[in-house]
Motif scaffolding. Structure first.
Motif, PDB file in Angstrom:
ATOM      1  N   LYS A   1       0.887  -1.291  -0.026  1.00 14.54           N
ATOM      2  CA  LYS A   1       0.075   0.095  -0.116  1.00 14.54           C
ATOM      3  C   LYS A   1       0.870   1.093  -0.104  1.00 14.54           C
ATOM      4  CE  LYS A   1      -3.970  -1.912   2.491  1.00 14.54           C
ATOM      5  NZ  LYS A   1      -4.767  -1.969   3.576  1.00 14.54           N
ATOM      6  N   ALA A   2       1.952   1.213   0.808  1.00 14.05           N
ATOM      7  CA  ALA A   2       2.840   2.333   0.908  1.00 14.05           C
ATOM      8  C   ALA A   2       3.435   2.714  -0.341  1.00 14.05           C
ATOM      9  CB  ALA A   2       4.207   1.938   1.889  1.00 14.05           C
ATOM     10  N   LEU A   3       4.014   1.579  -1.206  1.00 17.89           N
ATOM     11  CA  LEU A   3       4.413   1.551  -2.561  1.00 17.89           C
ATOM     12  C   LEU A   3       3.573   2.283  -3.406  1.00 17.89           C
ATOM     13  CD1 LEU A   3       6.642  -1.587  -2.617  1.00 17.89           C
ATOM     14  CD2 LEU A   3       7.289   0.701  -2.525  1.00 17.89           C
ATOM     15  N   ASP A   4       2.407   1.797  -3.307  1.00 22.23           N
ATOM     16  CA  ASP A   4       1.288   2.377  -4.405  1.00 22.23           C
ATOM     17  C   ASP A   4       1.170   3.742  -3.956  1.00 22.23           C
ATOM     18  OD1 ASP A   4      -0.684  -0.660  -4.367  1.00 22.23           O
ATOM     19  OD2 ASP A   4       1.015  -0.127  -5.348  1.00 22.23           O
ATOM     20  N   SER A   5       1.076   4.159  -2.883  1.00 26.22           N
ATOM     21  CA  SER A   5       0.788   5.561  -2.349  1.00 26.22           C
ATOM     22  C   SER A   5       1.801   6.212  -3.042  1.00 26.22           C
ATOM     23  CB  SER A   5       0.722   5.803  -0.986  1.00 26.22           C
ATOM     24  OG  SER A   5       0.380   6.838  -0.661  1.00 26.22           O
ATOM     25  N   TYR A   6       3.087   5.967  -2.871  1.00 26.50           N
ATOM     26  CA  TYR A   6       4.178   6.820  -3.336  1.00 26.50           C
ATOM     27  C   TYR A   6       4.212   6.812  -4.918  1.00 26.50           C
ATOM     28  CZ  TYR A   6       8.863   8.181  -4.325  1.00 26.50           C
ATOM     29  OH  TYR A   6       9.875   8.971  -5.062  1.00 26.50           O
ATOM     30  N   ALA A   7       3.848   5.777  -5.525  1.00 27.13           N
ATOM     31  CA  ALA A   7       3.740   5.810  -6.906  1.00 27.13           C
ATOM     32  C   ALA A   7       2.813   6.558  -7.513  1.00 27.13           C
ATOM     33  CB  ALA A   7       3.661   4.006  -7.508  1.00 27.13           C
ATOM     34  N   ILE A   8       1.663   6.559  -7.022  1.00 32.52           N
ATOM     35  CA  ILE A   8       0.583   7.424  -7.449  1.00 32.52           C
ATOM     36  C   ILE A   8       0.852   8.861  -7.236  1.00 32.52           C
ATOM     37  CG2 ILE A   8      -1.851   8.175  -6.788  1.00 32.52           C
ATOM     38  CD1 ILE A   8      -2.160   5.100  -6.335  1.00 32.52           C
ATOM     39  N   LYS A   9       1.155   9.252  -6.080  1.00 39.31           N
ATOM     40  CA  LYS A   9       1.546  10.668  -5.654  1.00 39.31           C
ATOM     41  C   LYS A   9       2.819  11.304  -6.170  1.00 39.31           C
ATOM     42  CE  LYS A   9      -1.007  10.252  -1.389  1.00 39.31           C
ATOM     43  NZ  LYS A   9      -1.165  10.334   0.096  1.00 39.31           N
ATOM     44  N   ALA A  10       3.854  10.313  -6.455  1.00 38.26           N
ATOM     45  CA  ALA A  10       5.192  10.884  -6.820  1.00 38.26           C
ATOM     46  C   ALA A  10       5.382  10.748  -8.351  1.00 38.26           C
ATOM     47  CB  ALA A  10       6.131  10.207  -5.927  1.00 38.26           C
ATOM     48  N   ARG A  11       4.750   9.685  -8.890  1.00 33.66           N
ATOM     49  CA  ARG A  11       5.006   9.500 -10.177  1.00 33.66           C
ATOM     50  C   ARG A  11       3.770   9.707 -11.188  1.00 33.66           C
ATOM     51  NH1 ARG A  11       7.444   3.513  -8.986  1.00 33.66           N
ATOM     52  NH2 ARG A  11       9.743   4.497  -8.005  1.00 33.66           N
ATOM     53  N   TYR A  12       2.584   9.050 -10.822  1.00 28.31           N
ATOM     54  CA  TYR A  12       1.406   9.446 -11.516  1.00 28.31           C
ATOM     55  C   TYR A  12       0.994  10.839 -11.451  1.00 28.31           C
ATOM     56  CZ  TYR A  12       1.326   4.525 -13.120  1.00 28.31           C
ATOM     57  OH  TYR A  12       1.782   3.418 -13.436  1.00 28.31           O
ATOM     58  N   TYR A  13       0.829  11.319 -10.393  1.00 27.76           N
ATOM     59  CA  TYR A  13       0.330  12.844 -10.382  1.00 27.76           C
ATOM     60  C   TYR A  13       1.184  13.869 -11.036  1.00 27.76           C
ATOM     61  CZ  TYR A  13      -2.765  11.837  -6.494  1.00 27.76           C
ATOM     62  OH  TYR A  13      -3.987  11.458  -5.823  1.00 27.76           O
ATOM     63  N   PRO A  14       2.591  13.603 -10.953  1.00 27.53           N
ATOM     64  CA  PRO A  14       3.221  14.489 -11.961  1.00 27.53           C
ATOM     65  C   PRO A  14       3.108  14.334 -13.265  1.00 27.53           C
ATOM     66  CG  PRO A  14       4.866  13.810 -10.103  1.00 27.53           C
ATOM     67  CD  PRO A  14       3.503  13.045 -10.250  1.00 27.53           C
ATOM     68  N   ALA A  15       2.887  12.965 -13.705  1.00 23.65           N
ATOM     69  CA  ALA A  15       2.686  12.562 -15.063  1.00 23.65           C
ATOM     70  C   ALA A  15       1.014  13.418 -15.551  1.00 23.65           C
ATOM     71  CB  ALA A  15       2.366  11.034 -15.172  1.00 23.65           C
ATOM     72  N   LEU A  16       0.210  13.229 -14.806  1.00 29.18           N
ATOM     73  CA  LEU A  16      -1.155  13.585 -15.021  1.00 29.18           C
ATOM     74  C   LEU A  16      -0.855  15.084 -15.270  1.00 29.18           C
ATOM     75  CD1 LEU A  16      -3.575  11.793 -12.785  1.00 29.18           C
ATOM     76  CD2 LEU A  16      -3.764  11.926 -15.221  1.00 29.18           C
ATOM     77  N   LEU A  17      -0.268  15.788 -14.218  1.00 31.45           N
ATOM     78  CA  LEU A  17      -0.276  17.383 -14.075  1.00 31.45           C
ATOM     79  C   LEU A  17       0.499  17.783 -15.462  1.00 31.45           C
ATOM     80  CD1 LEU A  17      -0.660  20.023 -12.664  1.00 31.45           C
ATOM     81  CD2 LEU A  17       1.372  19.494 -11.390  1.00 31.45           C
ATOM     82  N   ALA A  18       1.586  16.960 -15.974  1.00 19.89           N
ATOM     83  CA  ALA A  18       2.444  17.557 -16.819  1.00 19.89           C
ATOM     84  C   ALA A  18       1.814  17.297 -18.460  1.00 19.89           C
ATOM     85  CB  ALA A  18       3.848  16.746 -16.930  1.00 19.89           C
ATOM     86  N   THR A  19       0.923  16.497 -18.459  1.00 26.75           N
ATOM     87  CA  THR A  19      -0.035  16.144 -19.434  1.00 26.75           C
ATOM     88  C   THR A  19      -1.355  16.573 -19.765  1.00 26.75           C
ATOM     89  OG1 THR A  19      -0.452  13.763 -18.598  1.00 26.75           O
ATOM     90  CG2 THR A  19       1.618  14.254 -20.206  1.00 26.75           C
ATOM     91  N   ILE A  20      -1.642  17.328 -18.816  1.00 23.75           N
ATOM     92  CA  ILE A  20      -3.114  17.649 -18.514  1.00 23.75           C
ATOM     93  C   ILE A  20      -3.533  18.436 -20.012  1.00 23.75           C
ATOM     94  CG2 ILE A  20      -4.584  19.802 -17.843  1.00 23.75           C
ATOM     95  CD1 ILE A  20      -3.792  18.891 -15.009  1.00 23.75           C
ATOM     96  N   PRO A  21      -2.798  19.299 -20.536  1.00 26.31           N
ATOM     97  CA  PRO A  21      -3.367  20.029 -21.926  1.00 26.31           C
ATOM     98  C   PRO A  21      -3.715  18.925 -22.928  1.00 26.31           C
ATOM     99  CG  PRO A  21      -1.542  21.233 -21.055  1.00 26.31           C
ATOM    100  CD  PRO A  21      -1.494  20.141 -20.386  1.00 26.31           C
ATOM    101  N   SER A  22      -2.793  17.729 -23.076  1.00 24.42           N
ATOM    102  CA  SER A  22      -2.835  16.824 -24.060  1.00 24.42           C
ATOM    103  C   SER A  22      -4.002  15.946 -23.909  1.00 24.42           C
ATOM    104  CB  SER A  22      -1.514  16.032 -24.161  1.00 24.42           C
ATOM    105  OG  SER A  22      -0.682  16.645 -24.518  1.00 24.42           O
ATOM    106  N   LEU A  23      -4.344  15.616 -22.307  1.00 26.19           N
ATOM    107  CA  LEU A  23      -5.509  14.737 -22.226  1.00 26.19           C
ATOM    108  C   LEU A  23      -6.904  15.552 -22.267  1.00 26.19           C
ATOM    109  CD1 LEU A  23      -4.151  13.368 -18.713  1.00 26.19           C
ATOM    110  CD2 LEU A  23      -4.442  12.108 -20.816  1.00 26.19           C
ATOM    111  N   ALA A  24      -6.616  17.028 -21.959  1.00 21.84           N
ATOM    112  CA  ALA A  24      -7.865  17.897 -22.201  1.00 21.84           C
ATOM    113  C   ALA A  24      -8.080  17.837 -23.983  1.00 21.84           C
ATOM    114  CB  ALA A  24      -7.652  19.189 -21.708  1.00 21.84           C
ATOM    115  N   ALA A  25      -7.207  17.857 -24.615  1.00 19.31           N
ATOM    116  CA  ALA A  25      -7.390  18.060 -25.881  1.00 19.31           C
ATOM    117  C   ALA A  25      -7.858  16.823 -26.417  1.00 19.31           C
ATOM    118  CB  ALA A  25      -6.178  18.090 -26.822  1.00 19.31           C
ATOM    119  N   LEU A  26      -7.738  15.365 -25.890  1.00 19.41           N
ATOM    120  CA  LEU A  26      -8.178  14.235 -26.409  1.00 19.41           C
ATOM    121  C   LEU A  26      -9.729  14.243 -26.069  1.00 19.41           C
ATOM    122  CD1 LEU A  26      -5.393  11.856 -25.644  1.00 19.41           C
ATOM    123  CD2 LEU A  26      -6.235  12.309 -27.866  1.00 19.41           C
TER     124      LEU A  26
END
Length: 254
Positions: free
Chosen positions: A3-28
């Protein structure tokens, strides 16, 4: 632990990925017609999670590369630098206590001031092993919740900074494409609804570019790394308190 690893992966890896690609995701999401099921809907639905997953993987790799560059520029890993005699983050007494404790754990003689000055690399090898021991023995996220939170903050900032230039390049591509369709009145932008969607994508890409350019900085990564390193070394207090408690208990039982 999972659970701890999942929490780290989501907040430290996937959140930055989402934030960095928001315009592209929004465009789609904005430009694809969701009213009827077709090929573009299938492609768009499949592209979104793939884009986020790929961005998370790239964020981790670029983040690690950025980390190495920052350490080289700053003179070393913060957790190593803070244990050196020349550093003033901790008072002399506390730092000596932490070194002595860590020396017993990694079974290595504690560097002395004069020797460290003559051979910094030799001293750093001790501090590097000491930091590795601390990281390995502070994986209990409930017991070391503050440390875990600071680790997530550092990972988030580092990985987002790693995606800074790819995100800006992606935004530029979106702005150029949207501007091209709008300016030339291509078939894609012949009706008012589609024109409005393109304008939203264009505006979002501009706003997001300002955030990535000025809100994501190397300094924020350095600050987070220093806060995390300080908290990592302070975790020695937890182990020292446990040893003192065990020693008192042993004396009472004699």
């Amino acid at each position: 632990m999972l659970k701890a690893l999942d929490s780290y992966a989501i907040k430290a890896r996937y959140y930055p990925a989402l934030l960095a690609t928001i315009p592209s995701l929004a465009a789609l999401a904005i430009l694809i017609s969701w009213g009827r099921f077709g090929l573009t809907t299938i492609i768009g639905s499949a592209a979104m999670p793939v884009l986020v997953f790929a961005s998370a993987d790239i964020a981790r790799r670029l983040g690690k590369r950025t980390e190495e560059q920052i350490y080289a520029e700053c003179g070393g890993k913060p957790s190593v630098m803070m244990l050196r005699y020349s550093d003033n983050t901790f008072d002399t007494t506390s730092k000596a206590q932490y070194r002595a404790f860590l020396g017993t754990k990694i079974q290595q003689p504690v560097p002395v001031d004069n020797a460290e000055q003559r051979d910094v690399k030799a001293g750093d090898s001790f501090y590097e092993r000491a930091g590795a021991w601390l990281r390995e023995n502070t994986r209990n996220t409930k017991k070391f919740s503050i440390l875990f939170a600071e680790n997530i903050t550092y990972g988030f900032r580092r990985n987002l900074f790693g995606l800074k230039w790819p995100a800006l390049a992606l935004n530029l591509a979106l702005m150029l494409l949207s501007g091209f369709f709008l300016y030339n009145k291509m078939p894609l932008a012949t009706d008012d609804d589609t024109t409005l969607r393109l304008l939203v994508v264009f505006a979002l890409a501009i706003i997001h570019s300002f955030y990535m350019a000025f809100g994501v900085s190397k300094k924020s990564v350095i600050d987070a790394s220093q806060i995390y390193a300080r908290q990592l070394i302070l975790s020695c207090e937890t182990f020292l308190a446990k040893e003192k408690k065990a020693a008192k208990a042993g004396k009472r039982s004699e």
